[in-house]
Design a protein around this motif. Structure first.
Motif, short mmCIF file in Angstrom:
data_model
loop_
_atom_site.label_atom_id
_atom_site.label_comp_id
_atom_site.label_asym_id
_atom_site.label_seq_id
_atom_site.Cartn_x
_atom_site.Cartn_y
_atom_site.Cartn_z
N TYR A 66 12.46 -62.92 10.28
CA TYR A 66 13.72 -62.17 10.21
C TYR A 66 13.57 -60.94 9.32
CZ TYR A 66 18.57 -61.06 9.08
OH TYR A 66 19.75 -60.41 8.90
N GLU A 67 12.95 -61.13 8.14
CA GLU A 67 12.78 -60.00 7.22
C GLU A 67 11.86 -58.94 7.81
OE1 GLU A 67 11.37 -61.76 3.66
OE2 GLU A 67 13.29 -62.72 3.15
N THR A 122 13.87 -57.12 10.49
CA THR A 122 14.91 -56.30 9.86
C THR A 122 14.30 -55.04 9.25
OG1 THR A 122 16.20 -58.28 9.36
CG2 THR A 122 16.72 -56.28 8.13
N SER A 123 13.15 -55.19 8.58
CA SER A 123 12.49 -54.05 7.97
C SER A 123 12.06 -53.03 9.03
CB SER A 123 11.28 -54.54 7.17
OG SER A 123 10.56 -53.45 6.64
N ARG A 124 11.52 -53.53 10.12
CA ARG A 124 11.10 -52.60 11.18
C ARG A 124 12.30 -51.88 11.80
NH1 ARG A 124 6.03 -55.05 14.62
NH2 ARG A 124 4.71 -55.54 12.84
N LEU A 125 13.39 -52.61 12.00
CA LEU A 125 14.59 -51.98 12.57
C LEU A 125 15.14 -50.91 11.63
CD1 LEU A 125 16.42 -55.08 14.10
CD2 LEU A 125 15.42 -53.17 15.35
N ASP A 126 15.13 -51.20 10.32
CA ASP A 126 15.61 -50.20 9.36
C ASP A 126 14.76 -48.93 9.41
OD1 ASP A 126 17.60 -51.90 8.56
OD2 ASP A 126 16.53 -52.65 6.80
N ARG A 127 13.45 -49.11 9.49
CA ARG A 127 12.58 -47.92 9.57
C ARG A 127 12.84 -47.15 10.86
NH1 ARG A 127 8.65 -51.56 7.66
NH2 ARG A 127 7.65 -51.65 9.71
N ARG A 159 15.67 -47.04 12.49
CA ARG A 159 16.97 -46.34 12.36
C ARG A 159 16.80 -45.04 11.58
NH1 ARG A 159 18.84 -51.72 11.21
NH2 ARG A 159 19.99 -52.60 13.00
N LEU A 160 16.03 -45.09 10.49
CA LEU A 160 15.80 -43.87 9.71
C LEU A 160 15.10 -42.81 10.54
CD1 LEU A 160 14.69 -45.41 6.28
CD2 LEU A 160 16.84 -44.23 6.80
N LYS A 191 17.60 -41.30 13.04
CA LYS A 191 18.57 -40.39 12.41
C LYS A 191 17.98 -39.00 12.21
CE LYS A 191 21.42 -43.76 9.97
NZ LYS A 191 21.86 -44.26 8.64
#
Length: 414
Positions: free
Chosen positions: A290-291, A294-299, A301-302, A305
């Motif tokens: 999960y972590e 989540t970390s890959r998805l956050d990267r 998203r950045l 953007k």
């Protein structure tokens, strides 16, 4: 000096009534008095070291058995480690334990007298089966990490089965346990054990097999060293854990099995990982996955953007511009090279045309030259020597044909 009660050696009169204690006392006096210093040769059996340090065992031969004890203080003089099946000479005295009415030999010293018959037989069988490769390490199968089904080949009434069920039920109740009951002692035990191993394999009853029993004497454990059992264990397609007796005990099935457990309880622990450990590991892997996601998805998203339409166009232009420049340069180089090649080809063609025009017979004739041939044969006349008087020739100027007759051929040497 101790004097024995002589009355103890006299048989009781017919009308005498003795208490159990009196009879036992007379037997004790008789045995301990007459067998105070003896040496026995026999095979050690059912060896049981006590927590106090004393050693309890039996000495036996083909026809009889006697209890024996060697106290801790006497064991310091031993030059070997006693074990079941060892043939020894024991020196000591006979003692009667009145509360139980048992007699035994109290061993003061003991030395090796050779190897017991059972051990000799087992060693010979072990060498023979090992030579066939039944104990080879490359035959061993790994135990499943999390078996769903475990089958136990043992006595249905033994303490070993109760221990196994209790431990597995406590450690991992999710594992299904199938009991394959059989004799584990006596002449009929070995075929029964081998048959149950075959049944488990034929019907695929388990992911792993526990084959064993609780502790006992060397003779009690013999069925697990019989050839039929050893071969059944070695040929099992289901991984086998051998759990015969206590940690100091051994059987030939231990060598053929995929893993040996020192006790049946230890076998239960080997095949049943703690459910809390398994669920804890799964939970750890779940959190880690999960972590990571989540970390890959956050990267991502950045990164997304930062890609506005204007920035995307600028990035595209930045990538495109060098490619377009390289394309234009390559196009100009190709066109220039093609033009040079065409120019060169055109020049060669013009030269070739001039050469061809210069070699054209019509052009030669147009310059005032004529071609002379024999009218009859069409052969080109190249020299006066090719003609004879009266021969009709044809003269071909640039236009038309002139026929002439040779009157005389004059040959002028060059």
């Amino acid at each position: 000096m101790e004097f024995l009660n002589q009355a103890s050696f006299l048989p009781p009169k017919q009308d005498d009534v003795l208490s159990v204690s009196q009879l036992t006392s007379r037997i004790k006096d008789m045995l301990e008095g007459r067998f105070s210093r003896i040496t026995l040769e026999g095979e050690i059996s059912n060896l049981k070291p006590a927590s106090t340090g004393h050693l309890y065992f039996y000495l036996k031969d083909e026809n009889a058995v006697i209890s024996a004890v060697m106290f801790k203080g006497r064991m310091r003089g031993l030059s070997f480690t006693p074990a079941d099946g060892t043939l020894v000479r024991a020196k000591g005295s006979i003692s009667v334990y009145a509360p139980r009415g048992n007699y035994q030999i109290v061993v003061e010293s003991m030395e090796l007298a050779g190897t017991g018959n059972i051990l000799l037989m087992l060693e010979e069988r072990k060498r023979r089966l090992a030579a066939e490769g039944l104990f080879d390490q490359d035959r061993k199968q790994p135990l499943p990490y999390f078996p769903q089904r475990v089958a136990v080949v043992t006595s249905p009434t033994g303490a070993a089965l109760r221990d196994i069920l209790q431990i597995m039920g406590r450690r991992n109740p999710k594992i299904s346990v199938t009991v394959l009951p059989c004799q584990v002692q006596g002449a009929d035990a070995a075929p029964a054990i081998a048959r149950m191993i075959a049944v488990a394999n034929t019907y695929k009853l388990a992911d792993v097999l526990i084959v064993g029993r609780g502790g006992g004497s060397l003779e009690d454990l013999l069925p697990f060293s019989e050839e039929v059992v050893v071969r059944a264990v070695a040929e099992s397609q289901i991984p086998v854990v051998s759990a015969v007796g206590h940690e100091i005990d051994w059987a030939l099935s231990d060598f053929a099995a995929d893993m040996r457990a020192p006790t049946p309880s230890a076998a239960a622990e080997l095949v049943s990982p703690l459910l809390t450990d398994v669920t804890g590991q799964l939970e750890y892997w779940r959190r880690d996955l999960y972590e990571s996601l989540t970390s890959r998805l956050d990267r991502m998203r950045l990164l997304v953007k930062s890609f506005t339409p204007d920035s995307l166009e600028l990035r595209f232009r930045t990538i495109q511009q060098p490619l377009l420049s390289r394309f234009d340069t390559a196009k100009e180089a190709i066109l220039s090279a093609m033009e040079e090649r065409c120019k060169d080809a055109r020049h060669r063609i013009e030269n070739s045309l001039r050469d061809l025009e210069g070699a054209n017979p019509s052009a030669i004739l147009a310059r005032g030259y004529s071609m002379v041939t024999d009218k009859a044969t069409g052969t080109v006349i190249r020299s006066p020597a090719d003609t004879v008087a009266g021969q009709v020739l044809e003269i071909r100027p640039a236009a038309g044909v002139i026929q002439v007759q040779v009157q005389e051929a004059v040959h002028h040497p060059s």
